[in-house]
Design a protein around this motif. Structure first.
Motif, PDB file in Angstrom:
ATOM      1  N   HIS A  69       0.811  -1.225   0.000  1.00 61.12           N
ATOM      2  CA  HIS A  69       0.000   0.000   0.000  1.00 61.12           C
ATOM      3  C   HIS A  69       0.843   1.274   0.000  1.00 61.12           C
ATOM      4  O   HIS A  69       0.328   2.356  -0.294  1.00 61.12           O
ATOM      5  N   GLY A  70       2.151   1.152   0.266  1.00 62.13           N
ATOM      6  CA  GLY A  70       3.028   2.314   0.218  1.00 62.13           C
ATOM      7  C   GLY A  70       3.375   2.785  -1.182  1.00 62.13           C
ATOM      8  O   GLY A  70       4.145   3.741  -1.335  1.00 62.13           O
ATOM      9  N   TYR A  71       2.794   2.134  -2.211  1.00 64.74           N
ATOM     10  CA  TYR A  71       3.051   2.542  -3.603  1.00 64.74           C
ATOM     11  C   TYR A  71       2.823   4.035  -3.811  1.00 64.74           C
ATOM     12  O   TYR A  71       3.406   4.664  -4.700  1.00 64.74           O
ATOM     13  N   PHE A  72       1.969   4.612  -3.001  1.00 61.25           N
ATOM     14  CA  PHE A  72       1.646   6.030  -3.103  1.00 61.25           C
ATOM     15  C   PHE A  72       2.903   6.903  -3.025  1.00 61.25           C
ATOM     16  O   PHE A  72       2.986   7.958  -3.664  1.00 61.25           O
ATOM     17  N   ILE A  73       3.906   6.464  -2.244  1.00 60.78           N
ATOM     18  CA  ILE A  73       5.133   7.247  -2.091  1.00 60.78           C
ATOM     19  C   ILE A  73       5.873   7.345  -3.422  1.00 60.78           C
ATOM     20  O   ILE A  73       6.446   8.400  -3.756  1.00 60.78           O
ATOM     21  N   LEU A  74       5.883   6.268  -4.208  1.00 63.18           N
ATOM     22  CA  LEU A  74       6.521   6.318  -5.524  1.00 63.18           C
ATOM     23  C   LEU A  74       5.822   7.315  -6.442  1.00 63.18           C
ATOM     24  O   LEU A  74       6.467   7.994  -7.244  1.00 63.18           O
ATOM     25  N   ILE A  75       4.517   7.418  -6.317  1.00 65.28           N
ATOM     26  CA  ILE A  75       3.756   8.379  -7.125  1.00 65.28           C
ATOM     27  C   ILE A  75       4.116   9.796  -6.707  1.00 65.28           C
ATOM     28  O   ILE A  75       4.389  10.660  -7.549  1.00 65.28           O
ATOM     29  N   ILE A  76       4.120  10.032  -5.403  1.00 60.90           N
ATOM     30  CA  ILE A  76       4.452  11.358  -4.887  1.00 60.90           C
ATOM     31  C   ILE A  76       5.832  11.794  -5.348  1.00 60.90           C
ATOM     32  O   ILE A  76       6.044  12.956  -5.738  1.00 60.90           O
ATOM     33  N   PHE A  77       6.799  10.863  -5.345  1.00 62.42           N
ATOM     34  CA  PHE A  77       8.152  11.239  -5.724  1.00 62.42           C
ATOM     35  C   PHE A  77       8.251  11.577  -7.206  1.00 62.42           C
ATOM     36  O   PHE A  77       9.081  12.405  -7.607  1.00 62.42           O
ATOM     37  N   GLN A  78       7.457  10.933  -8.026  1.00 62.26           N
ATOM     38  CA  GLN A  78       7.422  11.306  -9.442  1.00 62.26           C
ATOM     39  C   GLN A  78       6.999  12.761  -9.592  1.00 62.26           C
ATOM     40  O   GLN A  78       7.551  13.505 -10.410  1.00 62.26           O
ATOM     41  N   PHE A  79       6.040  13.185  -8.768  1.00 63.39           N
ATOM     42  CA  PHE A  79       5.565  14.564  -8.847  1.00 63.39           C
ATOM     43  C   PHE A  79       6.547  15.541  -8.211  1.00 63.39           C
ATOM     44  O   PHE A  79       6.623  16.703  -8.627  1.00 63.39           O
ATOM     45  N   TYR A  80       7.297  15.103  -7.214  1.00 68.48           N
ATOM     46  CA  TYR A  80       8.364  15.958  -6.691  1.00 68.48           C
ATOM     47  C   TYR A  80       9.366  16.279  -7.806  1.00 68.48           C
ATOM     48  O   TYR A  80       9.777  17.435  -7.988  1.00 68.48           O
ATOM     49  N   LEU A  81       9.751  15.242  -8.530  1.00 73.82           N
ATOM     50  CA  LEU A  81      10.697  15.430  -9.628  1.00 73.82           C
ATOM     51  C   LEU A  81      10.088  16.291 -10.724  1.00 73.82           C
ATOM     52  O   LEU A  81      10.757  17.174 -11.287  1.00 73.82           O
ATOM     53  N   PHE A  82       8.825  16.043 -11.035  1.00 69.72           N
ATOM     54  CA  PHE A  82       8.138  16.812 -12.086  1.00 69.72           C
ATOM     55  C   PHE A  82       8.057  18.283 -11.695  1.00 69.72           C
ATOM     56  O   PHE A  82       8.314  19.170 -12.523  1.00 69.72           O
ATOM     57  N   HIS A  83       7.712  18.541 -10.454  1.00 70.99           N
ATOM     58  CA  HIS A  83       7.640  19.931  -9.990  1.00 70.99           C
ATOM     59  C   HIS A  83       9.022  20.583 -10.044  1.00 70.99           C
ATOM     60  O   HIS A  83       9.156  21.726 -10.481  1.00 70.99           O
ATOM     61  N   TYR A  84      10.021  19.838  -9.598  1.00 71.54           N
ATOM     62  CA  TYR A  84      11.389  20.361  -9.584  1.00 71.54           C
ATOM     63  C   TYR A  84      11.851  20.760 -10.988  1.00 71.54           C
ATOM     64  O   TYR A  84      12.517  21.781 -11.174  1.00 71.54           O
ATOM     65  N   LEU A  85      11.474  19.973 -11.989  1.00 73.74           N
ATOM     66  CA  LEU A  85      11.942  20.191 -13.352  1.00 73.74           C
ATOM     67  C   LEU A  85      11.078  21.177 -14.146  1.00 73.74           C
ATOM     68  O   LEU A  85      11.595  21.897 -15.006  1.00 73.74           O
ATOM     69  N   PHE A  86       9.771  21.214 -13.858  1.00 77.40           N
ATOM     70  CA  PHE A  86       8.860  21.942 -14.747  1.00 77.40           C
ATOM     71  C   PHE A  86       8.049  23.045 -14.083  1.00 77.40           C
ATOM     72  O   PHE A  86       7.180  23.628 -14.730  1.00 77.40           O
ATOM     73  N   HIS A  87       8.308  23.358 -12.799  1.00 76.60           N
ATOM     74  CA  HIS A  87       7.471  24.365 -12.152  1.00 76.60           C
ATOM     75  C   HIS A  87       7.585  25.741 -12.813  1.00 76.60           C
ATOM     76  O   HIS A  87       6.617  26.507 -12.842  1.00 76.60           O
ATOM     77  N   SER A  88       8.739  26.049 -13.367  1.00 80.06           N
ATOM     78  CA  SER A  88       8.895  27.351 -14.027  1.00 80.06           C
ATOM     79  C   SER A  88       8.041  27.446 -15.285  1.00 80.06           C
ATOM     80  O   SER A  88       7.545  28.524 -15.638  1.00 80.06           O
TER      81      SER A  88
END
Length: 360
Positions: A122-141
Motif C-alpha cells: 500500500h506504500g506505492y503512493f510514495i513512488l507516485i508522490i516522488f514522481q511529482f516531486y521530480l516533475f515539480h522540480y523540473l517543470f514548475h517554471s
C-alpha cells in the motif's frame, strides 16, 4: 499555516484507515456473518472513501506550490524528501515483505524487490508522490507561464484517458505479466494521477483566488460530493464500472469535489479540532503503519474467531489507528526514528494578527 490542509490531510488519512479496515473486515466476517445489507453498506462506504489516496496528491502539491510560489526551490528540496519520505518507504517495504520469508527465501527477497521498486504494497503512493516531486522540480517554471485552464484541461484528458484504458480493457493474452499490469502496476505511473497534481499546483499558486472561487461556487461544492458519490455507486452496483480501487475514472471528479468541499467546510471553522490536528501531524506514520496492525489483529482474531458482525470493522479501525500513533510516539523517541516512519508534523499555528498601533 493553512488550517484547511490540516483537515484535508487528517480526513484523508482516516478515510484510508477506514477503507482498509472495511476491506479486511468484510473478508474475515463474510457476508453471512455480517449480514447482506451491512456488507453492501460498508462496501459502498469503501467505494466512496477511495478519494483518500488521490486527495494526498492534491494536498502534497498544494503545499509545495503555495510554499514556493514567491521564492525558488531550495537546493535541499529533493534531498529532504528523500530522507524523510523515500527512506521510510524502503524500510516499510522490507518490513511488509518479512512474512513472505515463511514461504521461502526466494519469495521473501522477491517481495522486497517488488515492494521497493514497483510499490507492491500500500506504500506505492510514495513512488507516485516522488514522481511529482521530480516533475515539480523540473517543470514548475513552465507551469507558471502556461495558462492554468489549458494545463488543467490537458491533465484531465490524459488522466481520464489513462484510467479509462485500464478500466475498460483487458490485458493482451500474449503480454508478459499483463494481468499484473492491468490489476496493479498501472497504479504507479504518474499519468494516473496528474490531474490531482495540476489542480493542487494552481490552487496553491493562486491560493487567494482559489479561496474566492471556493466561496463563490460553495453551493455546487456542498452538493457535489453527494452527486459524485451517487454516480459512483450507480456505476459500481450496476456493473458498468466494477473497478474496486481509487484508480477508477469517475474518482477524478469525486476526489476534487470532496477536496473542495472539505476545504470550504474548514474555511468556515474558527478553530482547528485538536483530534484532527493530531491525526494530521501523525498522518504519514499512520499511513505506513496501520496495515501492520490490521493484519496483526486479523490474524489474532482468526485464531479465536468471534462473530461480532460489522463491529469487527470498527474494532480494526480504532485499534490500527491508535496502535499506529503509539508506535510513532515510541519510535520517534529514537534519534533516527524518522528513517523508519518519517517525521511527525509540526503543530498547527494560526497566523498572528498584526498588533494594533496607537496613533498619538
Amino acid at each position: 499555516m493553512i488550517k484547511e490542509i490540516f483537515i484535508l490531510r487528517s480526513i484523508g488519512c482516516l478515510s484510508i484507515v477506514l477503507l482498509h479496515s472495511i476491506h479486511i473486515g468484510i473478508e474475515t466476517m463474510t457476508i453471512r456473518e455480517m449480514g447482506e445489507l451491512a456488507a453492501i453498506f460498508f462496501d459502498s462506504i469503501q467505494m466512496i472513501l477511495y478519494y483518500g489516496t488521490p486527495m494526498f496528491i492534491f494536498i502534497s502539491e498544494f503545499l509545495i506550490a503555495y510554499s514556493y510560489r514567491t521564492r525558488p526551490l531550495p537546493d535541499y528540496f529533493l534531498k529532504k524528501r528523500l530522507r524523510y519520505i523515500l527512506i521510510p518507504f524502503f524500510v516499510m517495504g522490507i518490513l511488509y515483505a518479512l512474512p513472505f520469508f515463511f514461504q521461502g527465501m526466494e519469495q521473501g527477497f522477491t517481495k522486497i524487490a517488488l515492494n521497493i521498486f514497483i510499490g507492491d504494497y500500500h506504500g506505492y503512493f510514495i513512488l507516485i508522490i516522488f514522481q511529482f516531486y521530480l516533475f515539480h522540480y523540473l517543470f514548475h517554471s513552465y507551469l507558471k507561464r502556461w495558462k492554468p485552464q489549458l494545463v488543467l484541461t490537458i491533465a484531465f484528458i490524459i488522466n481520464a484517458g489513462y484510467l479509462m484504458f485500464f478500466n475498460f480493457t483487458l490485458p493482451p493474452e500474449n503480454l508478459p505479466y499483463g494481468t499484473y499490469i492491468w490489476e496493479r502496476f498501472y497504479w504507479v505511473p504518474m499519468l494516473g494521477w496528474v490531474f490531482y497534481f495540476a489542480v493542487g499546483y494552481y490552487a496553491g499558486t493562486y491560493y487567494e483566488m482559489f479561496s474566492k472561487l471556493i466561496y463563490k461556487y460553495r453551493y455546487i461544492i456542498i452538493i457535489g460530493p453527494v452527486i459524485t458519490s451517487m454516480l459512483m455507486l450507480t456505476f459500481y452496483h450496476s456493473g458498468f464500472l466494477t473497478v474496486h480501487s481509487s484508480k477508477r475514472t469517475d474518482i477524478l471528479v469525486h476526489t476534487i469535489m470532496c477536496s473542495f468541499f472539505l476545504f470550504y467546510l474548514t474555511s468556515r471553522l474558527k478553530h482547528l479540532p485538536p483530534f484532527l490536528e493530531l491525526i494530521s501531524r501523525y498522518s504519514f506514520g499512520i499511513y505506513l503503519l496501520h496495515y501492520i496492525y490490521i493484519f496483526f489483529l486479523d490474524a489474532m482474531f482468526q485464531l479465536q474467531p468471534v462473530s461480532i458482525g460489522f463491529m469487527y470493522i470498527i474494532v480494526l479501525f480504532f485499534f490500527s489507528l491508535f496502535a499506529s500513533i503509539g508506535t510513532i510516539i515510541i519510535v520517534n523517541k529514537w534519534k533516527y526514528g524518522y528513517l523508519i516512519i518519517g517525521q511527525v508534523g509540526v503543530p498547527f499555528q494560526p497566523a498572528k494578527k498584526p498588533a494594533s498601533q496607537n496613533v498619538k
